[in-house]
Motif scaffolding. Sequence first.
Motif, PDB file in Angstrom:
ATOM      1  N   HIS A  60      -1.340   3.333  15.473  1.00  0.00           N
ATOM      2  CA  HIS A  60      -0.489   1.547  15.451  1.00  0.00           C
ATOM      3  C   HIS A  60       0.668   1.459  16.682  1.00  0.00           C
ATOM      4  O   HIS A  60       1.179   2.720  16.955  1.00  0.00           O
ATOM      5  CB  HIS A  60       0.461   1.252  14.276  1.00  0.00           C
ATOM      6  N   PRO A  61       0.070   0.681  17.040  1.00  0.00           N
ATOM      7  CA  PRO A  61       1.368   0.380  18.356  1.00  0.00           C
ATOM      8  C   PRO A  61       2.779   1.039  18.228  1.00  0.00           C
ATOM      9  O   PRO A  61       3.846   1.550  18.923  1.00  0.00           O
ATOM     10  CB  PRO A  61       2.000  -0.867  18.474  1.00  0.00           C
ATOM     11  N   SER A  62       3.611   0.661  17.276  1.00  0.00           N
ATOM     12  CA  SER A  62       4.268   1.734  16.972  1.00  0.00           C
ATOM     13  C   SER A  62       4.346   3.135  16.473  1.00  0.00           C
ATOM     14  O   SER A  62       5.912   3.552  16.808  1.00  0.00           O
ATOM     15  CB  SER A  62       5.912   1.336  15.033  1.00  0.00           C
ATOM     16  N   GLY A  63       2.919   4.018  16.427  1.00  0.00           N
ATOM     17  CA  GLY A  63       2.984   5.356  16.409  1.00  0.00           C
ATOM     18  C   GLY A  63       3.697   5.635  14.892  1.00  0.00           C
ATOM     19  O   GLY A  63       3.563   6.880  15.242  1.00  0.00           O
ATOM     20  N   ARG A  64       4.005   4.428  14.166  1.00  0.00           N
ATOM     21  CA  ARG A  64       4.540   5.155  12.891  1.00  0.00           C
ATOM     22  C   ARG A  64       3.577   5.621  12.282  1.00  0.00           C
ATOM     23  O   ARG A  64       1.971   4.157  11.807  1.00  0.00           O
ATOM     24  CB  ARG A  64       5.157   4.011  12.393  1.00  0.00           C
ATOM     25  N   ARG A  65       3.203   6.769  11.150  1.00  0.00           N
ATOM     26  CA  ARG A  65       2.243   6.647  10.325  1.00  0.00           C
ATOM     27  C   ARG A  65       2.476   5.903   9.320  1.00  0.00           C
ATOM     28  O   ARG A  65       4.222   6.341   8.377  1.00  0.00           O
ATOM     29  CB  ARG A  65       1.468   7.977   9.530  1.00  0.00           C
ATOM     30  N   LEU A  66       1.585   5.960   8.329  1.00  0.00           N
ATOM     31  CA  LEU A  66       2.049   5.255   6.742  1.00  0.00           C
ATOM     32  C   LEU A  66       2.596   5.628   6.254  1.00  0.00           C
ATOM     33  O   LEU A  66       3.914   4.958   5.379  1.00  0.00           O
ATOM     34  CB  LEU A  66       0.389   4.665   5.881  1.00  0.00           C
ATOM     35  N   HIS A  67       3.236   7.402   6.056  1.00  0.00           N
ATOM     36  CA  HIS A  67       3.740   8.187   4.863  1.00  0.00           C
ATOM     37  C   HIS A  67       5.066   7.684   5.257  1.00  0.00           C
ATOM     38  O   HIS A  67       6.631   7.660   4.672  1.00  0.00           O
ATOM     39  CB  HIS A  67       3.554   8.875   4.521  1.00  0.00           C
ATOM     40  N   GLU A  68       5.672   7.341   6.171  1.00  0.00           N
ATOM     41  CA  GLU A  68       6.503   6.811   6.930  1.00  0.00           C
ATOM     42  C   GLU A  68       7.757   5.817   6.679  1.00  0.00           C
ATOM     43  O   GLU A  68       8.417   5.716   7.055  1.00  0.00           O
ATOM     44  CB  GLU A  68       6.315   7.320   9.032  1.00  0.00           C
ATOM     45  N   LEU A  69       5.931   4.986   5.909  1.00  0.00           N
ATOM     46  CA  LEU A  69       7.030   3.607   5.661  1.00  0.00           C
ATOM     47  C   LEU A  69       6.876   3.177   4.424  1.00  0.00           C
ATOM     48  O   LEU A  69       7.667   2.385   3.300  1.00  0.00           O
ATOM     49  CB  LEU A  69       5.897   2.352   6.216  1.00  0.00           C
ATOM     50  N   ALA A  70       6.836   4.357   3.375  1.00  0.00           N
ATOM     51  CA  ALA A  70       7.190   4.779   2.187  1.00  0.00           C
ATOM     52  C   ALA A  70       7.991   4.654   1.363  1.00  0.00           C
ATOM     53  O   ALA A  70       8.876   5.045   1.987  1.00  0.00           O
ATOM     54  CB  ALA A  70       5.053   5.748   1.637  1.00  0.00           C
ATOM     55  N   ASP A  71       7.916   4.119   0.028  1.00  0.00           N
ATOM     56  CA  ASP A  71       9.277   4.308  -0.642  1.00  0.00           C
ATOM     57  C   ASP A  71       8.658   5.698  -1.779  1.00  0.00           C
ATOM     58  O   ASP A  71       9.591   6.499  -1.916  1.00  0.00           O
ATOM     59  CB  ASP A  71       9.635   3.126  -2.251  1.00  0.00           C
ATOM     60  N   VAL A  72       8.092   5.982  -1.835  1.00  0.00           N
ATOM     61  CA  VAL A  72       7.347   7.467  -2.964  1.00  0.00           C
ATOM     62  C   VAL A  72       5.968   7.457  -1.920  1.00  0.00           C
ATOM     63  O   VAL A  72       5.152   6.712  -2.284  1.00  0.00           O
ATOM     64  CB  VAL A  72       7.068   6.757  -4.003  1.00  0.00           C
ATOM     65  N   VAL A  73       6.126   8.843  -1.390  1.00  0.00           N
ATOM     66  CA  VAL A  73       4.482   9.684  -0.638  1.00  0.00           C
ATOM     67  C   VAL A  73       3.618  10.819  -1.636  1.00  0.00           C
ATOM     68  O   VAL A  73       4.537  11.631  -2.529  1.00  0.00           O
ATOM     69  CB  VAL A  73       4.869  10.351   0.322  1.00  0.00           C
ATOM     70  N   LEU A  74       2.908  10.132  -1.776  1.00  0.00           N
ATOM     71  CA  LEU A  74       2.062  11.641  -3.001  1.00  0.00           C
ATOM     72  C   LEU A  74       0.831  11.899  -1.845  1.00  0.00           C
ATOM     73  O   LEU A  74       0.192  11.325  -1.344  1.00  0.00           O
ATOM     74  CB  LEU A  74       1.267  11.273  -3.967  1.00  0.00           C
ATOM     75  N   ASP A  75       0.094  13.211  -2.462  1.00  0.00           N
ATOM     76  CA  ASP A  75      -0.007  13.910  -1.295  1.00  0.00           C
ATOM     77  C   ASP A  75      -1.184  14.357  -2.293  1.00  0.00           C
ATOM     78  O   ASP A  75      -1.208  14.935  -3.100  1.00  0.00           O
ATOM     79  CB  ASP A  75       0.747  15.433  -0.564  1.00  0.00           C
ATOM     80  N   ASN A  76      -2.321  13.777  -1.698  1.00  0.00           N
ATOM     81  CA  ASN A  76      -4.132  14.579  -2.429  1.00  0.00           C
ATOM     82  C   ASN A  76      -4.480  15.848  -1.998  1.00  0.00           C
ATOM     83  O   ASN A  76      -5.404  16.213  -2.774  1.00  0.00           O
ATOM     84  CB  ASN A  76      -4.269  13.261  -1.860  1.00  0.00           C
TER      85      ASN A  76
END
Length: 748
Positions: free
Chosen positions: A164-180
């Motif tokens: 993504h142009p912002s350089g951010r990954r999905l987990h950096e935008l989350a309120d809650v992150v679950l690691d699979n």
Amino acid sequence: MTVDGSTLEISAAGFAAAAEQAVRTVARDQAAAVAAAANLVVEGLRAGGVVQAFGTGHSQALAMELSGRAGGLVPTNMIALRDLVLLGGEPPELLFTEFLERDPVVGRRLYDLASVSPPDVFVMASNSGGNGSVVELAHAVKEHGHPLVVITSAEHSGRVTSRHPSGRRLHELADVVLDNGAPYGDAVLTTGGVGACAISSITGALLAQMIVAEVVRTLLAAGETPPVYLSSNVPAATPTTPRWKPAMRDASAALLEKSGRRGRRTTELEEEAVMNRPRPGLDRRQFLQRLAAAGLLTVPGAGVLSACATGGGGPSTSAQGEVSAQNPLGVAADAGLDVVIFKGGYGDEYALFHEELYKKAFPQAEMKHTATTQIAQEMQPRFVAGNPPDVLDNSGAQKIDYATLAAEGQCADLAPLLDAPSVDDPNVKIRDLLLPGVLEQGTYGGQFLMLNYVYAAFPLWYSKPLFEQHGWQPPTTLDEMLALCEQIKAAGISPWAYGGTNAADYVFDLSLGMSVKQGGPDVAKKIDNLEPGAWQQDVVVAGVQAIEEMVRKGYFMPGSEGLKHTEAQTSWVQGKAAFYVSGSWLENEMKGIAPPDFTMTAAPVPALDSGSALPATALRVQPTEAFIVPARAANVNGGLEYLRLMMSKEGASKFAELTASVPSVRGADAGAAATPALQSVTAALDAAGDDVFSWQINTWYVNFWKSVLQQQLGNLLAGRIDANTFISTVQAESDKLAADQNVPKFQR
């Protein structure tokens, strides 16, 4: 992978043991995160919200675990890439585009198509968390204030670079992150260097069902009846007795009503009917054509954009009038005219003026005016049905792909317009009014199909008073520019700003512009023609290396990668940055935002050094704002006449006056050059003369431009890759595009 100290071999038993351990580990380690996610869902449901589930690739399986599943929650909706076709009017072949899930534009479109309301909660799955569509959807989710739960692989995501142009990954935008719990690459068994057997789908499904279980437990503990599906394959669930009534009628009536919004499945039993009923805005014929094109229904002869794609000129049913000196294109005087305008940076006031000109010429004609930003979403269903407008301004981020329109014969040949006499002088043909490059830009396969009405220049922009205050001069070479950047930085101002979330490619006008000025127009032609090694030309490499050096020296305003183009432009006019790169629509786009004394001024991009092939005054121009007359329009001749009136002195000068932009008509802006920006652009064009240059790759191969170049440029500007990586990646993708026989090719 090891279990109890033993390395597991690739076998059924080995995978079962690995999966068992992964399930135990994830269930134990993610319990707290599951509870937090469930609390967000419960709050959303109680507020009348819906769980919006999304994943691409194999992560779609997790979205299916949450949406319309027996034992699952009724108020759910699965967002999928196919929504672009079934709901958004995109051509079905889009789904087979290799880089679709990498395209940030896709994420924003999916949000708009999902019928979202404020209380909705989003659950998004992505093993890597770095693809553009997923991250952009997450940006949209957070911009609108929705809770976001993310299921990802912490190990894999931590080792990849965001696309993504912002350089951010999905987990950096989350309120809650679950690691699979999935390892890098997802395969849990390795023998002899061979990795096999992915685990993320299993642990992802586990986490999804754990969230559901916690939601149901929480609601039951509060004395509420949870809105849960029963399977249609048990005796209690019959077609005459909907499974969720009457037990849930009182406790979750609002939720059930919400779950019936467009695109949401109300029961498993009704899923097939919902997926196959016509959507609002499409009649049954259109819907069947859409299904056929998507491969869901076989209808011989169904095309992508129309049931009967035609080429070259209008159909025999188009309105016809008598040809005369006053009516050279044979317009039927009483035929209506349907005009659709992209209401972007130029607005649509100029189009209303042009429509008045048409009305004066044909007072019996009934005019229909539509202004929108959702061109593809609103117009593609009309092309499919065979009733497109008579004139279409096919522009903006949501435009219909030019190459697709051309390849499918959807555009009337504009040759009759080119050979028609101009409104102001019958001895001058329309083709003689066109500025350099307009004819080339609109020609596909030897036919002139699109009139790009705006003669957009792409200069460097600066504030003249700011530069005069500090004694700065616009640079003409790279060395001059780098030296000036040091002076600007020493004055406490960032030399450059850019909009990293959606317009990082604006900066490429500086990079490739310097390269073309140095090496000549053939530099861009080789890139447009997808020639081997085109991106590895010495001058192209030098232009990219210049951007890398500017990043390394801190010449770009901090935080630019997280800004939209309008936000970056606002920072620029506020004096936080000295330079901005954009098209000549910039002044009109910043009307009411830029201070009155800002005095927005244009200058050509510099060359790499003083020995350049093109002079310092050479300027990149690209005719834009593509107007077409659809081949199956009801009033093709009227559409051609409308374009002829746009090319008149009255029509063109009014456009310049209203938009502070230069139309593609010789001399049209002479009486309208009142604003500083328009004056400076006109002066720059006059100084350039015939020394103008352009490139076509951004319009011929839109997906390549968005999914490859924009993405890699965003990474370069953020410092995540160097110039060599940029060049090698873009060249490799260009070679793949050249070899792809499914993509129509064009040559300069």
